[in-house]
Design a protein around this motif. Structure first.
Motif, PDB file in Angstrom:
ATOM      1  N   LEU A  97       5.713  13.304 -10.325  1.00 47.32           N
ATOM      2  CA  LEU A  97       6.888  12.437 -10.359  1.00 47.32           C
ATOM      3  C   LEU A  97       7.339  12.100  -8.945  1.00 47.32           C
ATOM      4  CD1 LEU A  97       8.996  11.164 -12.176  1.00 47.32           C
ATOM      5  CD2 LEU A  97      10.290  13.288 -12.071  1.00 47.32           C
ATOM      6  N   LEU A  98       7.485  13.139  -8.122  1.00 45.93           N
ATOM      7  CA  LEU A  98       7.940  12.926  -6.748  1.00 45.93           C
ATOM      8  C   LEU A  98       6.981  11.983  -6.026  1.00 45.93           C
ATOM      9  CD1 LEU A  98       9.849  13.723  -4.421  1.00 45.93           C
ATOM     10  CD2 LEU A  98       8.246  15.535  -3.847  1.00 45.93           C
ATOM     11  N   PHE A  99       5.705  12.254  -6.187  1.00 48.06           N
ATOM     12  CA  PHE A  99       4.716  11.447  -5.480  1.00 48.06           C
ATOM     13  C   PHE A  99       4.804   9.979  -5.890  1.00 48.06           C
ATOM     14  CE2 PHE A  99       0.476   9.894  -4.437  1.00 48.06           C
ATOM     15  CZ  PHE A  99       0.408  10.308  -3.131  1.00 48.06           C
ATOM     16  N   ARG A 100       4.956   9.775  -7.189  1.00 53.76           N
ATOM     17  CA  ARG A 100       5.029   8.406  -7.713  1.00 53.76           C
ATOM     18  C   ARG A 100       6.286   7.695  -7.201  1.00 53.76           C
ATOM     19  NH1 ARG A 100       7.057   6.720 -12.264  1.00 53.76           N
ATOM     20  NH2 ARG A 100       7.362   8.738 -13.239  1.00 53.76           N
ATOM     21  N   LEU A 101       7.419   8.413  -7.217  1.00 49.76           N
ATOM     22  CA  LEU A 101       8.676   7.772  -6.819  1.00 49.76           C
ATOM     23  C   LEU A 101       8.724   7.504  -5.317  1.00 49.76           C
ATOM     24  CD1 LEU A 101      11.160   9.710  -9.095  1.00 49.76           C
ATOM     25  CD2 LEU A 101      10.267   7.391  -9.375  1.00 49.76           C
ATOM     26  N   ILE A 102       8.163   8.441  -4.562  1.00 50.49           N
ATOM     27  CA  ILE A 102       8.131   8.290  -3.114  1.00 50.49           C
ATOM     28  C   ILE A 102       7.379   7.008  -2.743  1.00 50.49           C
ATOM     29  CG2 ILE A 102       7.049   9.259  -1.061  1.00 50.49           C
ATOM     30  CD1 ILE A 102       9.553  10.635  -1.894  1.00 50.49           C
ATOM     31  N   ARG A 103       6.345   6.728  -3.519  1.00 55.53           N
ATOM     32  CA  ARG A 103       5.518   5.559  -3.222  1.00 55.53           C
ATOM     33  C   ARG A 103       6.296   4.258  -3.316  1.00 55.53           C
ATOM     34  NH1 ARG A 103      -0.726   5.815  -3.568  1.00 55.53           N
ATOM     35  NH2 ARG A 103      -0.786   7.402  -1.936  1.00 55.53           N
ATOM     36  N   GLN A 104       7.388   4.252  -4.107  1.00 52.85           N
ATOM     37  CA  GLN A 104       8.121   3.001  -4.300  1.00 52.85           C
ATOM     38  C   GLN A 104       8.819   2.546  -3.028  1.00 52.85           C
ATOM     39  OE1 GLN A 104      10.759   3.445  -7.624  1.00 52.85           O
ATOM     40  NE2 GLN A 104       9.098   3.829  -9.068  1.00 52.85           N
ATOM     41  N   HIS A 105       9.412   3.488  -2.301  1.00 52.17           N
ATOM     42  CA  HIS A 105      10.203   3.080  -1.128  1.00 52.17           C
ATOM     43  C   HIS A 105       9.708   3.689   0.167  1.00 52.17           C
ATOM     44  CE1 HIS A 105      12.865   1.417  -4.044  1.00 52.17           C
ATOM     45  NE2 HIS A 105      13.006   2.598  -4.610  1.00 52.17           N
ATOM     46  N   ARG A 106       8.794   4.622   0.038  1.00 53.18           N
ATOM     47  CA  ARG A 106       8.208   5.216   1.229  1.00 53.18           C
ATOM     48  C   ARG A 106       9.218   5.791   2.209  1.00 53.18           C
ATOM     49  NH1 ARG A 106       2.716   6.007   1.634  1.00 53.18           N
ATOM     50  NH2 ARG A 106       1.764   4.709   0.056  1.00 53.18           N
ATOM     51  N   PRO A 107      10.103   6.653   1.761  1.00 53.77           N
ATOM     52  CA  PRO A 107      10.938   7.326   2.755  1.00 53.77           C
ATOM     53  C   PRO A 107      10.083   8.334   3.528  1.00 53.77           C
ATOM     54  CG  PRO A 107      11.291   8.317   0.625  1.00 53.77           C
ATOM     55  CD  PRO A 107      10.324   7.174   0.410  1.00 53.77           C
ATOM     56  N   THR A 108      10.568   8.705   4.682  1.00 48.40           N
ATOM     57  CA  THR A 108       9.971   9.848   5.370  1.00 48.40           C
ATOM     58  C   THR A 108      10.395  11.086   4.587  1.00 48.40           C
ATOM     59  OG1 THR A 108      10.367   8.680   7.405  1.00 48.40           O
ATOM     60  CG2 THR A 108       9.811  11.017   7.588  1.00 48.40           C
ATOM     61  N   VAL A 109       9.471  12.017   4.392  1.00 50.12           N
ATOM     62  CA  VAL A 109       9.810  13.191   3.593  1.00 50.12           C
ATOM     63  C   VAL A 109       9.525  14.451   4.396  1.00 50.12           C
ATOM     64  CG1 VAL A 109       9.383  14.452   1.455  1.00 50.12           C
ATOM     65  CG2 VAL A 109       9.164  11.970   1.475  1.00 50.12           C
ATOM     66  N   LEU A 110      10.486  15.374   4.383  1.00 55.28           N
ATOM     67  CA  LEU A 110      10.212  16.716   4.877  1.00 55.28           C
ATOM     68  C   LEU A 110      10.379  17.660   3.692  1.00 55.28           C
ATOM     69  CD1 LEU A 110       9.633  18.804   7.058  1.00 55.28           C
ATOM     70  CD2 LEU A 110      12.080  18.921   7.509  1.00 55.28           C
ATOM     71  N   LEU A 111       9.264  18.263   3.282  1.00 59.95           N
ATOM     72  CA  LEU A 111       9.286  19.154   2.126  1.00 59.95           C
ATOM     73  C   LEU A 111       9.026  20.572   2.593  1.00 59.95           C
ATOM     74  CD1 LEU A 111       9.091  19.640  -1.048  1.00 59.95           C
ATOM     75  CD2 LEU A 111       6.640  19.337  -0.749  1.00 59.95           C
ATOM     76  N   VAL A 112      10.018  21.431   2.436  1.00 61.41           N
ATOM     77  CA  VAL A 112       9.825  22.849   2.737  1.00 61.41           C
ATOM     78  C   VAL A 112       9.323  23.527   1.486  1.00 61.41           C
ATOM     79  CG1 VAL A 112      11.013  25.006   3.272  1.00 61.41           C
ATOM     80  CG2 VAL A 112      11.581  22.933   4.530  1.00 61.41           C
ATOM     81  N   THR A 113       8.282  24.284   1.609  1.00 61.63           N
ATOM     82  CA  THR A 113       7.733  24.939   0.415  1.00 61.63           C
ATOM     83  C   THR A 113       7.048  26.258   0.766  1.00 61.63           C
ATOM     84  OG1 THR A 113       6.173  24.707  -1.398  1.00 61.63           O
ATOM     85  CG2 THR A 113       5.626  23.540   0.609  1.00 61.63           C
ATOM     86  N   HIS A 114       6.967  27.112  -0.238  1.00 65.70           N
ATOM     87  CA  HIS A 114       6.221  28.358  -0.085  1.00 65.70           C
ATOM     88  C   HIS A 114       4.788  28.183  -0.566  1.00 65.70           C
ATOM     89  CE1 HIS A 114       9.877  31.113   0.130  1.00 65.70           C
ATOM     90  NE2 HIS A 114       9.154  31.332   1.200  1.00 65.70           N
ATOM     91  N   ASP A 115       4.574  27.046  -1.232  1.00 68.82           N
ATOM     92  CA  ASP A 115       3.360  26.877  -2.013  1.00 68.82           C
ATOM     93  C   ASP A 115       2.351  26.047  -1.223  1.00 68.82           C
ATOM     94  OD1 ASP A 115       1.436  26.181  -3.826  1.00 68.82           O
ATOM     95  OD2 ASP A 115       2.832  25.712  -5.445  1.00 68.82           O
ATOM     96  N   VAL A 116       1.308  26.688  -0.721  1.00 71.25           N
ATOM     97  CA  VAL A 116       0.324  26.007   0.113  1.00 71.25           C
ATOM     98  C   VAL A 116      -0.352  24.873  -0.660  1.00 71.25           C
ATOM     99  CG1 VAL A 116      -1.828  26.321   1.384  1.00 71.25           C
ATOM    100  CG2 VAL A 116      -0.074  28.072   1.476  1.00 71.25           C
ATOM    101  N   ASP A 117      -0.649  25.114  -1.932  1.00 71.21           N
ATOM    102  CA  ASP A 117      -1.297  24.078  -2.741  1.00 71.21           C
ATOM    103  C   ASP A 117      -0.411  22.846  -2.867  1.00 71.21           C
ATOM    104  OD1 ASP A 117      -3.232  25.891  -2.965  1.00 71.21           O
ATOM    105  OD2 ASP A 117      -3.167  26.114  -5.152  1.00 71.21           O
ATOM    106  N   GLU A 118       0.879  23.111  -3.063  1.00 70.42           N
ATOM    107  CA  GLU A 118       1.841  22.016  -3.169  1.00 70.42           C
ATOM    108  C   GLU A 118       1.821  21.184  -1.885  1.00 70.42           C
ATOM    109  OE1 GLU A 118       5.675  22.871  -5.120  1.00 70.42           O
ATOM    110  OE2 GLU A 118       6.612  22.360  -3.216  1.00 70.42           O
ATOM    111  N   ALA A 119       1.796  21.877  -0.769  1.00 70.38           N
ATOM    112  CA  ALA A 119       1.790  21.187   0.527  1.00 70.38           C
ATOM    113  C   ALA A 119       0.548  20.317   0.665  1.00 70.38           C
ATOM    114  CB  ALA A 119       1.866  22.210   1.660  1.00 70.38           C
ATOM    115  N   ILE A 120      -0.614  20.894   0.361  1.00 69.44           N
ATOM    116  CA  ILE A 120      -1.858  20.131   0.540  1.00 69.44           C
ATOM    117  C   ILE A 120      -1.924  18.974  -0.447  1.00 69.44           C
ATOM    118  CG2 ILE A 120      -4.376  20.272   0.541  1.00 69.44           C
ATOM    119  CD1 ILE A 120      -4.105  23.246   1.092  1.00 69.44           C
ATOM    120  N   LYS A 121      -1.413  19.199  -1.648  1.00 66.99           N
ATOM    121  CA  LYS A 121      -1.515  18.185  -2.690  1.00 66.99           C
ATOM    122  C   LYS A 121      -0.698  16.950  -2.335  1.00 66.99           C
ATOM    123  CE  LYS A 121      -0.636  17.960  -7.598  1.00 66.99           C
ATOM    124  NZ  LYS A 121       0.074  18.713  -8.624  1.00 66.99           N
TER     125      LYS A 121
END
Ligand SMILES: Nc1ncnc2c1ncn2[C@@H]1O[C@H](COP(=O)(O)OP(=O)(O)OP(=O)(O)O)[C@@H](O)[C@H]1O
Ligand SMILES: [Mg+2]
Lengths: 247, 294
Positions: A175-199
């Motif tokens: 969902l996030l990926f799809r919505l981000i694509r609409q307006h292309r904001p700069t995103v800083l995502l803090v996460t513990h999940d390495v897979d999430e980061a790479i994905k």
């Protein structure tokens, strides 16, 4: 003169969205962050990982401007229209779902935009519900709608999916990926999940004791499957985090 | 006999294995008969069951009166009190005294709530307000209303003003304490959210601080309603020519226990009624708390 509902904001490849110069932060004299110099390009999706207590939230809060009262110096250039997605959905229980989405917006047509944002996150028809009547995942989707309805130039997210179950988390990634694509904001995502980061990210930062120890572009094609390239990067990042056990 | 029970046990143990092995299991009752777990907490009362105690008391009381065991000099029978109450109602006496009491109580309540609310806002939303107000209210809280009566009489006389003022002064305390605590205990995460969406201070007050303090206000209001009636009862014992308290005092002089019972019943009805009204209002205003899976 009315701006269309989704004004097209073309990413300018060269524009810097966020710029940090020699930023430091201290808690009661103890240095927690920096000195740090960092640039994010407009439209870039940056994931920040690092072990607990390494200073990720401190950095995010500094960029969000939510850290006054904290000692530190340095120069930050950050767009004014930014929104923050917290780990908890942080909905106001006395406001309906729609009121929460448009919280703080006063422009005409906010409600219409709010409804569309809710439809975008799959919650059409729940406008009048109280937040307490939603599940945890639904609440976080409302929070996502609240962040995105502002069409921010910078989205700051501090472990926004940390409290969700694995299945819901995967849905939220898409969902996030799809919505981000609409307006292309700069995103800083803090996460513990390495897979999430790479994905999700175009670029992964690894933080340790307040400094960036790895700054690595991710050039895998979307949608990213867990293939060989993924595994190599994963191993590299886990090693940087000091985790040797690769499964 | 022993054979039979043995067979039963054997079936019970072998059935699951038989099922696993693919052999159709014997028909078992479903859901399987279970030993009931002991109930650790008493279940919920059906609606209206709470009336059992009061009704039983009235019945016993009536019986005691009818059999002559309870002298009307000591306490009138409920039926007598009911009859007397009806008579007073018809003659208009009751309405007059009832209105006098209700006016006192609700005027004092209204003024007290307004004062409590204003003080709580001033003290909960500004440091200078808290520094000036909070200590004083805490001191006021330590002084019982009864102790203020002599001074209030000297200042305001023995009329209505004194009574309303004392009711208000005892009512504002719970309103203040609870609303102030709720304002002070505002969720820091909500403050952060408000800042991150760029809310102005005015909008923050309207949309976050006040709604957040509403539950505290209602807690205070429910206490205030009780306090208000308590204060009323005490105050109506001194120099009144109108009101339920006056009615009861006069009845005492004439030994009319039936009128005293009527007075007590009215106090009870007013107190319960007010509490009920506040609860209803609270449930409406805070309806968002109920998590209905719609
Ligand atoms: N308000 C505070 N007062 C004092 N120390 C703090 C405060 N906030 C954070 N710290 C300290 O700063 C350091 C960095 O904290 P931070 O919250 O940025 O870590 P983090 O990387 O986000 O960790 P986590 O992954 O557990 O969320 C920690 O050692 C923490 O104890
Ligand atoms: Mg953190």
């Amino acid at each position: 003169m009315n701006a269309s509902a989704h004004p097209l904001r073309l990413p300018q490849p060269d524009a810097l969205a966020v710029s940090l110069r020699d930023v430091t932060r201290r808690f009661s004299g103890r240095s927690v962050l920096g000195p740090l110099s960092l640039d994010f390009a407009a439209g870039e999706f940056v994931a920040l990982i690092g072990r607990s207590g390494s200073g990720k939230s401190t950095l995010l809060r500094a960029i969000a401007g939510l850290d006054d009262g904290v000692e530190g110096e340095g120069r930050l250039t950050v767009p004014a229209d930014r929104s923050v997605l917290f780990q908890d959905s942080r909905l106001l229980p006395w406001k309906t779902v729609l009121q929460n989405v448009v919280f703080g917006l006063h422009a005409e047509g906010s409600d219409e935009r709010g409804k569309r944002a809710l439809a975008d996150v799959g919650l059409a028809g729940r406008e009048a519900a109280w937040p307490n009547a939603l599940s945890g995942g639904e609440q976080q989707r409302v929070a996502l709608a609240r962040s995105l309805v502002r069409q921010p130039r910078l989205l700051l997210a501090d472990e926004p999916f940390g409290a969700l179950d694995a299945l819901t988390r995967i849905r939220m990634h898409d969902l996030l990926f799809r919505l981000i694509r609409q307006h292309r904001p700069t995103v800083l995502l803090v996460t513990h999940d390495v897979d999430e980061a790479i994905k999700l990210a175009d670029r992964v930062l690894v933080m340790d004791e307040g400094r960036i120890v790895v700054d690595r572009p991710v050039s895998l094609a979307h949608p990213r499957a867990k293939d060989a390239g993924f595994d190599v990067l994963r191993g590299e990042l886990l090693a940087a985090l000091g985790v040797t056990d690769t499964i | 006999m022993s054979d039979q029970s043995h067979a039963l046990i054997a079936t019970a143990y072998s059935a699951p294995f038989a099922a696993i092995a693919g052999v159709p299991a014997q028909a078992h009752p479903f859901p399987p008969a279970q030993r009931k777990l002991p109930k650790l907490a008493p279940g919920r009362l059906p609606t209206g069951a709470i009336l059992f105690g009061p009704v039983a008391l009235v019945v016993l009381w009536e019986l005691a009166s009818v059999t002559g065991w309870l002298s009307p000099k000591f306490l009138a029978a409920p039926s007598t009190a009911l009859f007397t109450g009806f008579e007073l109602l018809q003659s208009g006496t009751l309405a007059e005294h009832f209105l006098a009491s209700a006016r006192r109580a609700y005027l004092g309540l209204g003024i007290g709530v307004a004062i409590g609310l204003l003080l709580a806002l001033a003290s909960g939303l500004s440091r200078i307000g808290e520094a000036s107000i909070d200590g004083l209210v805490q001191i006021k809280r330590a002084i019982p209303t009864l102790a203020l009566i002599p001074l209030a009489i000297l200042w305001l006389g023995i009329g209505e003003a004194m009574k309303v003022a004392l009711i208000a002064s005892s009512v504002f305390v719970p309103i203040y304490i609870n609303t102030h605590a709720a304002l002070r205990g505002i969720d820091i995460r909500h403050v952060e959210l408000a800042r991150s969406v760029g809310l102005t201070r005015g909008a923050f007050l309207r949309e976050v601080a006040l709604p957040g303090a509403l539950p505290g206000f209602f807690t205070g209001l429910r206490l205030a309603v009780t306090t208000c009636w308590t204060a009323l009862v005490v105050l109506e014992q001194i120099n009144t020519s109108q009101g339920i308290g006056y009615l009861m005092n006069r009845a005492r002089d004439y030994g009319q226990t039936d009128i005293i019972v009527v007075g007590l019943a009215i106090y009870a009805v007013l107190g319960l009624g007010s509490d009920f009204a506040v609860r209803l209002w609270e449930r409406k205003a805070l309806s968002y708390r109920k998590a209905l899976a719609s």
